[in-house]
Write an enzyme that holds these catalytic residues in place. Structure first.
Site, PDB file in Angstrom:
ATOM      1  N   ASP A  21       0.858  -1.195   0.000  1.00 30.20           N
ATOM      2  CA  ASP A  21       0.000   0.000   0.000  1.00 30.20           C
ATOM      3  C   ASP A  21       0.895   1.246   0.000  1.00 30.20           C
ATOM      4  OD1 ASP A  21      -2.014   1.589   2.609  1.00 30.20           O
ATOM      5  OD2 ASP A  21      -1.815   2.030   0.461  1.00 30.20           O
ATOM      6  N   ASN A  23      -0.299   4.540  -0.520  1.00 34.98           N
ATOM      7  CA  ASN A  23      -0.938   5.825  -0.186  1.00 34.98           C
ATOM      8  C   ASN A  23      -1.733   5.765   1.114  1.00 34.98           C
ATOM      9  OD1 ASN A  23      -2.931   4.121  -1.047  1.00 34.98           O
ATOM     10  ND2 ASN A  23      -4.044   5.674  -2.234  1.00 34.98           N
ATOM     11  N   ASP A  25      -4.101   3.877   2.494  1.00 39.06           N
ATOM     12  CA  ASP A  25      -5.541   3.600   2.665  1.00 39.06           C
ATOM     13  C   ASP A  25      -5.762   2.142   3.083  1.00 39.06           C
ATOM     14  OD1 ASP A  25      -6.451   3.170  -0.892  1.00 39.06           O
ATOM     15  OD2 ASP A  25      -4.980   2.177   0.408  1.00 39.06           O
ATOM     16  N   ASP A  29      -1.691  -1.272  -3.957  1.00 37.81           N
ATOM     17  CA  ASP A  29      -1.982  -0.514  -5.175  1.00 37.81           C
ATOM     18  C   ASP A  29      -0.813  -0.579  -6.175  1.00 37.81           C
ATOM     19  OD1 ASP A  29      -1.667   1.929  -2.726  1.00 37.81           O
ATOM     20  OD2 ASP A  29      -0.063   1.434  -4.144  1.00 37.81           O
ATOM     21  N   ASP A  98      -4.369 -10.338 -15.819  1.00 31.76           N
ATOM     22  CA  ASP A  98      -5.380 -11.379 -15.630  1.00 31.76           C
ATOM     23  C   ASP A  98      -6.535 -11.108 -16.598  1.00 31.76           C
ATOM     24  OD1 ASP A  98      -5.718 -13.031 -12.547  1.00 31.76           O
ATOM     25  OD2 ASP A  98      -6.923 -13.451 -14.320  1.00 31.76           O
ATOM     26  N   ASP A 199      -8.359 -16.407 -16.863  1.00 29.95           N
ATOM     27  CA  ASP A 199      -9.176 -16.831 -15.722  1.00 29.95           C
ATOM     28  C   ASP A 199     -10.295 -17.802 -16.109  1.00 29.95           C
ATOM     29  OD1 ASP A 199     -10.021 -16.150 -12.861  1.00 29.95           O
ATOM     30  OD2 ASP A 199     -11.858 -15.782 -13.962  1.00 29.95           O
ATOM     31  N   GLU A 256      -6.039 -20.746 -16.939  1.00 31.03           N
ATOM     32  CA  GLU A 256      -6.416 -21.398 -15.683  1.00 31.03           C
ATOM     33  C   GLU A 256      -7.467 -22.439 -16.045  1.00 31.03           C
ATOM     34  OE1 GLU A 256      -9.203 -19.784 -13.090  1.00 31.03           O
ATOM     35  OE2 GLU A 256      -8.190 -20.457 -11.283  1.00 31.03           O
ATOM     36  N   HIS A 329      -3.557 -17.115  -5.270  1.00 32.02           N
ATOM     37  CA  HIS A 329      -4.463 -16.335  -4.416  1.00 32.02           C
ATOM     38  C   HIS A 329      -5.732 -17.102  -4.058  1.00 32.02           C
ATOM     39  CE1 HIS A 329      -5.901 -15.962  -8.454  1.00 32.02           C
ATOM     40  NE2 HIS A 329      -7.063 -15.599  -7.957  1.00 32.02           N
ATOM     41  N   ASP A 330      -5.883 -18.320  -4.630  1.00 30.62           N
ATOM     42  CA  ASP A 330      -7.068 -19.146  -4.319  1.00 30.62           C
ATOM     43  C   ASP A 330      -6.725 -20.330  -3.418  1.00 30.62           C
ATOM     44  OD1 ASP A 330      -8.285 -18.961  -7.734  1.00 30.62           O
ATOM     45  OD2 ASP A 330      -8.756 -17.695  -6.004  1.00 30.62           O
TER      46      ASP A 330
HETATM   47  O1  TEU Z   1     -10.794 -19.158 -10.168  1.00 32.39           O
HETATM   48  C1  TEU Z   1     -11.456 -20.089 -11.040  1.00 32.39           C
HETATM   49  C2  TEU Z   1     -11.523 -21.403 -10.406  1.00 32.39           C
HETATM   50  O2  TEU Z   1     -11.060 -22.408 -10.879  1.00 32.39           O
HETATM   51  C3  TEU Z   1     -12.250 -21.413  -9.135  1.00 32.39           C
HETATM   52  O3  TEU Z   1     -13.224 -22.428  -9.206  1.00 32.39           O
HETATM   53  C4  TEU Z   1     -11.284 -21.651  -8.017  1.00 32.39           C
HETATM   54  O4  TEU Z   1     -10.941 -23.017  -8.026  1.00 32.39           O
HETATM   55  C5  TEU Z   1     -11.993 -21.204  -6.807  1.00 32.39           C
HETATM   56  O5  TEU Z   1     -11.820 -19.815  -6.782  1.00 32.39           O
HETATM   57  C6  TEU Z   1     -11.443 -21.830  -5.583  1.00 32.39           C
HETATM   58  O6  TEU Z   1     -12.480 -21.794  -4.677  1.00 32.39           O
HETATM   59  C7  TEU Z   1     -10.668 -17.901 -10.819  1.00 32.39           C
HETATM   60  C8  TEU Z   1      -9.920 -16.951  -9.910  1.00 32.39           C
HETATM   61  O7  TEU Z   1      -8.611 -17.463  -9.668  1.00 32.39           O
HETATM   62  C9  TEU Z   1     -10.702 -16.812  -8.624  1.00 32.39           C
HETATM   63  O8  TEU Z   1      -9.996 -15.967  -7.700  1.00 32.39           O
HETATM   64  C10 TEU Z   1     -12.043 -16.185  -8.969  1.00 32.39           C
HETATM   65  O9  TEU Z   1     -12.830 -16.121  -7.790  1.00 32.39           O
HETATM   66  C11 TEU Z   1     -12.785 -17.020 -10.027  1.00 32.39           C
HETATM   67  O10 TEU Z   1     -11.962 -17.394 -11.123  1.00 32.39           O
HETATM   68  C12 TEU Z   1     -13.913 -16.189 -10.619  1.00 32.39           C
HETATM   69  O11 TEU Z   1     -13.344 -15.179 -11.433  1.00 32.39           O
HETATM   70 CA    CA Z   2      -3.365   1.983  -1.301  1.00 29.72          CA
END
Ligand code: TEU
Ligand code: CA
Length: 558
Positions: A21, A23, A25, A29, A98, A199, A256, A329-330
């Protein structure tokens, strides 16, 4: 061997909201990313993948896009993006964005028009159906629990949303939609970005007629992931995005693609005909799913992991290129899931890094993985931010399930495990921000942070640097043939990489025990030189020795 930049690259995934971050908040960013480019360059990163930065109401933290060609207010402006692009290229690094094609936000102007009336010209940009027997048009379940259909009072029809109700699926059967998306793809590529992570791409083609899924257990809704996908029919769409979108640019694309069977890879990533350079397959990160799926957290075993990795490593040989990852991130943090963050945090973090980064494919490091960030132990639902978690919790409440069991499942599987702020140092907000961040920081940031590791030659961060340098310095670790050894061993994972006479042997102890390693007869003829190890290695040339807990050792065989 033709040198291909995206095959020789090390990639790094940034979840901007939680990275840095600039700035004050409490939200990461674009200027924050710029301030950390030198850190990434020093680590040895060549390509950064930035999760969605486009205008969004953030129901799914940017994966619900309301304007594909403008920057999310929380992250800055298009001028900030242009300077990020310039700063990345100034360092001879590359940036991929993405690309979310399966759905938009319900606040996207296309959907606002589409939902306004049944005869609006954009009605067929999305998937609308009449009720069936007074209820949803079919029994599909959203990935985020509940029905995959939302009723719209104004036009008295349902629209499909495989994800959150604020993420209506685009109707990919509509050629005008595909053309709009191709134009957006080219708009970004003409700005000079270096490619895309695409995605949810395996979900864009639905089964004709949108039929009910078989429902033997008489569930309220049936898991859509297997049912709706028309994996065979999808070729036409992904090939169009390639030929009309990507093909005329020197870029890197990674789809993905959960659920793509290895028998289909030529269509997806074949060196000649593939729609993408690589795909993220999901078999290894779904390894601890129980029979009830994602929220059924089951134990995993090394035999299953070996089978999966071996299949994709040998199955793509001569056909395509892997995208190697353990976190994103998932996903939960890999050291918490596959290692031992309590007793062997450093050793198992380094072992896991060695395990996946020396295989055939382009390695992706997720922010914080390089310092061994762990899952977070939130005990209050209110500490979580992810729409997927709230939907799951609400469904479990409706089904009167045990709350503590629900929270246990959430703590194990939550995507927010990977979304707590990057731990830069041990100052009050972990150096991520000057104010309380949008989501709580993992309290272990005092012990696990970049500043502490940068100056420690024995740190996980330093080990990643050495691992990246070792990979970059040896073509066998990039282009070499993968062969697995000791397939039946329950604790040791062993593989070799061979290229033009150069051979590396990677030995990994996936346990806290001390199993005996016996050199396979075919490899015993070589002398062995240790080129990397995560613990003191005292068995240089013995053919049999005990491995240390979570030991990783890389030998060059001569
Ligand atoms: O995830 C797609 C996907 O395969 C999801 O089913 C994933 O396995 C799930 O998020 C896990 O619970 C992509 C992105 O990586 C995810 O962050 C998004 O939420 C999703 O698409 C919708 O855009
Ligand atoms: Ca920020």
């Amino acid at each position: 061997m033709r040198k291909i930049w995206w095959k020789e690259a090390i990639a790094y995934e940034i979840y901007p909201r939680s990275f840095m971050d600039s700035n004050g908040d409490g939200i990461g960013d674009l200027q924050g990313i710029i301030s950390k480019l030198d850190y990434l360059q020093e680590l040895g990163i060549d390509v950064i993948w930035v999760c969605p930065i486009y205008k969004s109401p953030n129901d799914d933290n940017g994966y619900d896009i309301s304007d594909y060609q403008d920057i999310m207010d929380d992250f800055g402006t298009m001028e900030d993006f242009d300077s990020l692009l310039r700063e990345v290229h100034k360092r001879d690094m590359r940036i991929i964005l993405d690309l979310v094609l399966n759905h938009t936000s319900d606040e996207h102007p296309w959907f606002v028009e589409s939902r306004s009336s049944r005869d609006n010209p954009k009605r067929d940009y999305y998937i609308w159906r009449d009720a069936k027997n007074g209820a949803e048009p079919n029994n599909w379940e959203s990935m985020f629990n509940g029905s995959a259909w939302e009723y719209d009072e104004v036009t008295e029809q349902y629209y499909l949303h495989l994800y959150s109700r604020k993420q209506p699926d685009l109707n990919m059967e509509n050629p005008i939609v595909r053309q709009e998306l191709v134009q957006m793809i080219r708009w970004w590529l003409d700005k000079g970005i270096d490619g895309f992570r695409v995605d949810a791409i395996s979900h864009i083609k639905k089964l004709p007629g949108l039929p009910d899924m078989p429902n033997p257990c008489n569930l309220r809704y049936v898991d859509a992931t297997e049912g709706h996908r028309n994996i065979r029919g999808i070729g036409e769409f992904i090939q169009q995005f390639k030929h009309e979108g990507f093909a005329s640019y020197d870029i890197m694309t990674v789809g993905e693609a959960s659920g793509i069977p290895i028998s289909q890879v030529d269509l997806w990533i074949g060196e000649k005909n593939g729609a993408f350079n690589m795909i993220f397959q999901f078999e290894h990160v779904n390894i601890d799913f129980g029979p009830e799926g994602r929220w059924d957290c089951a134990p995993w075993n090394l035999a299953a992991l070996k089978e999966i990795m071996n299949k994709w490593q040998t199955g793509l040989e001569g056909i395509g290129w892997n995208a190697l990852y353990l976190e994103n991130h998932d996903q939960p943090r890999s050291v918490s899931r596959f290692g031992d963050p309590v007793h062997y945090h450093k050793e198992s973090s380094k072992m896991l890094a060695t395990f996946y980064m020396l295989m055939q494919g382009t390695p992706f490091i997720y922010q914080g993985q390089e310092i061994g960030m762990t899952n977070v132990e939130f005990n209050e639902l209110s500490d979580y931010r992810d729409v997927e978690i709230y939907n799951f919790y609400r469904e479990r409440l409706m089904d009167q399930k045990d709350i503590e069991d629900t929270m246990r499942r959430i703590r194990y599987r939550a995507r927010d495990n990977a979304r707590t702020p990057m731990q830069w140092d041990d100052t009050v907000h972990s150096g991520f921000s000057t104010v309380v961040p949008w989501i709580r920081i993992n309290p272990n940031y005092h012990e696990i942070n970049v500043a502490k590791q940068i100056s420690d030659p024995d740190s996980i961060l330093h080990y990643y640097k050495m691992l990246i340098a070792l990979r970059k310095g040896n073509e066998a670790l990039i282009y070499g043939k993968y062969e697995s050894w000791l397939m039946d061993h329950r604790e040791i994972f062993a593989y070799t990489r061979t290229f033009e006479g150069q051979v590396f042997l990677v030995l990994l102890n996936f346990s806290g025990n001390t199993p005996e390693f016996i050199i396979p007869q075919e490899l015993s003829k070589y002398s062995r030189q240790v080129v990397l190890t995560n613990v003191e290695h005292t068995s240089q040339n013995k053919d049999t020795f005990e491995m240390k807990p979570y030991e990783a050792v890389v030998y060059q065989l001569n």
